[in-house]
Design a protein around this motif. Structure first.
Motif: not given
Lengths: 817, 98
Positions: B3, B5, B91, B88
């Protein structure tokens, strides 16, 4: 043609509503949304109307709901939106709602004020805690200075007490002090004022508080400092206190001895903890109340808005107190009278009244509003037409034709297969997901506008792909689908040396074998030209633009003539419907004759020249423009001036000129006579008639001249179809040769990196310049062609739009209240 | 799914659309170069002195065509990268709303 060809037939009806049933009936009519009420009390002030109290109550309720909405937004609690639209409640339910809102508002205000007080207390306790902590160091320092005089009695300069010799001489004089907290920004000014006011006899120490506080009233974050001021004597104490008050510094009592300070510190800590618990509990309670509100607030808002709308409408009615009934006048579509009767019946039943409501159709001379029954697809095109001017009652509606002509004219100016494909994909994406997009209302106006025009974009994309295929342009590159009709290698003597020595060569279709054109008159040819669209060889030709210019300009004039003739034929329908036979014979017929004799004649010549003249005799081909100009100067077409198109051209043109002039005369004179005849049975004196005749004559002459000039000017205006398509093609070509080419032409591996990077720029510029800018430009010009050139032939556009009383429109904020 | 970003939600969406367009366009262009289309003549890197050699011209066409196919492959990678970033971002957004 269906119901969109003309606007709907409307009738003016009068409604007699029983007082008890009025509310329910209006509520049902609001749900139906097909009646436009007229104001029967135009002279009455807004404050003197019958239902002004109810409207005021509704306003109050709306204010309370808006307050609650603001509180919800402050806490970022999302509002439930399930798309459900409730019915308007009955008047007796209004009192329930009012009570509920009142209680909620009181609760919220109480919670808010409590919270504020608690926060203020919390702030004070925190500041006190900091003071107790920080002043510890100050007192230690002060204690140090008190001990000093015992050592340095008039000896060392450096150990002299800061407080001056008098303090060190005698016994230790007790210093008074105050402690407090002040905003950091005010500190320097505070210091200076203290120094000046007390003549330097007070001693200030301060230190910053690292934590920043939130002001409970305004909610801003502020930084503060703790300060302590030592002074001697009562007067200085008063002065210091006054200055502190002036600077809004909060003073706190602080004991001297360390033990007392420690005790108080502990007490403060426990109180702070208690307060924190209470604060969190208050917050929870507030959140609970708000979440309950969040569930229902949307429904409440809709209900209140509906009630207010109903009372506003009831205010428009005429109140007949004697008969206990309300009289209303409304415009409604004639086809929907049954639906309205049904709603009235439903309303009367639901209110429990015994007397039925009556609907009566009235005869009137007034001009009714224009109502066009549109659906999702046609409403965008209708909006385009209405933006220019709402159609007069029952005249021909141009919007069903616009569904096809507008995207087509757009596409003529935008023609590119690649760009059309992108536009089509975008439009398709909007249409495919329209349910989802329509539900989430966005704040972005541009997005909402594009969503409203999704079918428009889809059609424009499809048509652009078609014209892109015709122009044979895909991102400015041609596609060879059917095999080119030109064969360059059939030129005799064009071997490798010859080609190497010449930069540019003329490929002449008159030479045998070069062009695979039609049978006659070539002695050699077999086969046909490129079946559909531009031959791909033109991309490599240096005179591509010259060739395309001629083709596109002529095409634009032909398309212009077709659209203008179509507009005139719609005018025929209008004249026949309104039974305006004088206009038909004296206005319409001359108009058509003139248009056909000038522009129709030009188009005929264009088509004739395309069909008959060919490459073999192209060196002495006639010039159509010069021929047309010569016609206006009454010069006959001749071989010498290269204006002769076919045998007998001169006679044909003479005939047309005669027909043309007679048409003009008829328009001016006969129209006047016809109008005069129709007025002849009015009791006006002869002098008036003569005066009228003169005025009429002048107006008619002006109109005639205007129409004749407009024919020429509008035809020339259609040349923008050529101009914009040329601009688009050129921009597209420049983008390819300057951007894409630089990446593709790099050798080897460098080409890969170059192409990769260059494509980002190419795509951004294509979307930004070619799609958005050129798209908007072509959209605007196509719209102008419709509004001015097409609609001036038949459209008067002097109506007003039908705006019914509809809850749908009010709830979705389409109507300004 | 890892995850991290790297680009925001709008950038990832934009990259996805552009890379799809890039894949389609470069595949078609590569095909056009392999077919030796004369419309793309100006975009092929041809040495002016060897202009008469047909085999040489065709080989340069093929080379540019191969380049286009490779770029299409790079854009497929870009597409998957931006798709991952899009997920990503989705979420991460779902976490911030209570």
């Amino acid at each position: 043609m269906g119901h969109l060809f003309r606007s709907e037939e409307m009738c003016l009806t009068q409604l007699y509503l029983q007082s008890e049933a009025a509310f329910a009936c209006v509520s049902e009519l609001g749900e139906l949304g097909l009646a436009q009420f007229r104001d029967l009390n135009p002279n009455v002030n807004a404050f003197q109307r019958k239902f002004v109290n109810e409207v005021r109550r509704c306003d109050e309720m709306e204010r309370k709901l808006r307050f609650l909405e603001r509180e919800l937004k402050k806490d970022n609690i999302p509002v439930d939106d399930d798309g459900d639209v409730p019915f308007a409640p009955l008047p007796r339910e209004m009192i329930d709602l009012e009570g509920k809102f009142e209680k909620l508002e009181k609760d919220m205000k109480e919670v808010n004020s409590n919270e504020e007080t608690l926060k203020r207390n919390f702030l004070e306790l925190t500041e006190l805690r900091y003071i107790l902590r920080k002043t510890q160091s100050f007192f230690e320092e002060a204690a140090m200075f008190h001990e000093q005089p015992e050592y340095g009695h008039g000896g060392d300069e450096s150990t002299q007490s800061l407080l001056g010799s008098e303090a060190s001489r005698g016994p230790f004089t007790k210093l008074g002090f105050v402690t407090g907290v002040i905003l950091r920004e005010k500190m320097p000014a505070f210091e200076r004022v203290l120094w000046r006011a007390c003549r330097g006899n007070v001693f200030l120490r301060y230190v910053e508080i690292e934590e920043s506080f939130k002001d409970p009233h305004t909610g801003d974050t502020v930084n503060k400092c703790v300060f302590i001021i030592f002074f001697q004597g009562e007067q200085l104490k008063n002065r210091v206190k006054k200055i502190c008050e002036g600077f809004h510094a909060t003073l706190y009592p602080c004991p001297e001895s360390p033990q007392e300070r420690r005790e108080i510190a502990i007490g403060v800590m426990t109180r702070i903890e208690d307060l924190q618990t209470v604060l969190s509990q208050t917050d929870d309670h507030r959140r609970l109340v708000l979440s309950q509100v969040a569930r229902d607030i949307r429904i409440w808002l809709i209900k209140v808005r509906k009630i207010k709308a109903i009372y506003d409408t009831l205010n428009l009615f005429n109140v007949n107190i004697a008969e206990k009934c309300l009289i209303a006048e409304c415009w409604c579509p004639a086809a929907d009278l049954d639906k309205i009767r049904m709603s009235l019946r439903r309303g009367t039943e639901s209110s429990g009244s015994s007397v039925p409501s009556i609907l009566q159709v009235m005869k009137t001379e007034e001009s009714p509003p224009t109502y066009n029954r549109t659906n999702d697809f046609t409403s965008a095109f209708q909006a385009l037409i209405d933006a220019f001017g709402v159609a007069s009652y029952r005249e021909v509606n141009p919007s069903p034709f616009t569904i096809i002509t507008f995207p087509f004219l757009f596409a003529v100016m935008f023609g590119d297969l690649g760009h059309g494909l992108i536009m089509f994909v975008f439009g398709f994406y909007l249409v495919w997901n329209q349910q989802k997009f329509l539900r989430n209302k966005s704040n972005n106006e541009i997005w909402e506008m594009m969503l409203g025009g999704r079918y428009l974009i889809l059609l424009m994309g499809i048509f652009s792909m078609y014209t892109g295929f015709l122009y044979n342009e895909c991102f400015s590159r041609s596609l060879n689908v059917f095999g080119s009709a030109w064969n360059v290698s059939n030129n005799p003597g064009w071997d490798k040396d010859y080609l190497r020595n010449h930069e540019s060569l003329l490929v002449d279709p008159a030479k045998p074998g070069v062009f695979r054109g039609s049978d006659l008159p070539y002695p050699n040819s077999t086969g046909n030209p490129y079946p559909y669209g531009m031959d791909p060889i033109w991309q490599s030709a240096s005179n591509k633009i010259t060739f395309l210019n001629s083709y596109k300009m002529k095409g634009a004039v032909i398309m212009g003539l077709c659209q203008m003739l179509f507009g005139l034929s719609l005018a025929l329908y209008n004249h026949l419907y309104f039974k305006n036979y004088t206009s038909l014979l004296c206005e319409w017929v001359p108009k058509v004759v003139f248009l056909l004799c000038v522009i129709g004649y030009l188009c005929f010549l264009i088509l004739y020249k395309w069909a008959v003249w060919n490459a073999a005799d192209s060196f002495h081909a006639p010039s159509l423009m010069i021929g047309l100009i010569n016609m206006f100067m009454f010069k006959a077409p001749s071989l010498k001036e290269q204006t002769l198109v076919f045998q007998g051209h001169a006679t044909f043109q003479k005939v047309l000129q005669i027909v043309n002039d007679s048409g003009d005369d008829e328009e001016i004179l006969h129209h006047n006579e016809a109008i005069m005849d129709s007025d002849s049975d009015s009791d006006s004196s002869k002098q008036e008639e003569e005066f009228e005749m003169g005025q009429f004559m002048i107006i008619q002459v002006i109109h005639t001249i205007e129409y004749c000039l407009n024919c020429i000017s509008h035809t020339a205006s259609y040349l923008r179809l050529w101009a914009l398509s040329l601009a688009h093609a050129e921009l597209s070509e420049v983008l390819w040769t300057m951007v894409m080419h630089s990446g593709l032409a790099m050798p080897g591996t460098l080409g890969i990196i170059g192409s990769f990077i260059v494509f980002w720029g190419f795509s951004a510029l294509t979307v930004g310049i070619l799609l958005v800018m050129e798209g908007l430009s072509a959209f605007l010009h196509a719209l102008r062609l419709h509004w001015v050139e097409f609609q001036s032939k038949f459209y008067s556009g002097e109506g007003y739009i039908f705006s019914p009383f509809s809850f749908d429109a009010i709830i979705h904020d389409k109507v300004e209240e | 799914m890892v995850r991290t970003k790297l680009i925001g939600p709008k950038c990832s969406r934009c990259c996805m659309v552009t890379s799809v367009w890039g894949v389609v366009m470069f595949l078609l262009m590569g095909g056009a170069y392999k077919l030796h289309s004369p419309a793309l003549y100006d975009d092929v890197n041809i040495n002016a002195t060897r202009i008469a050699d047909k085999e040489y011209v065709y080989s340069m066409y093929d080379e540019t065509g191969t380049n286009c196919f490779i770029v299409a492959g790079v854009y497929v990678a870009v597409f998957f990268f931006s798709l991952w970033q899009f997920r990503v971002n989705q979420t991460l957004q779902a976490y911030t709303i209570r």
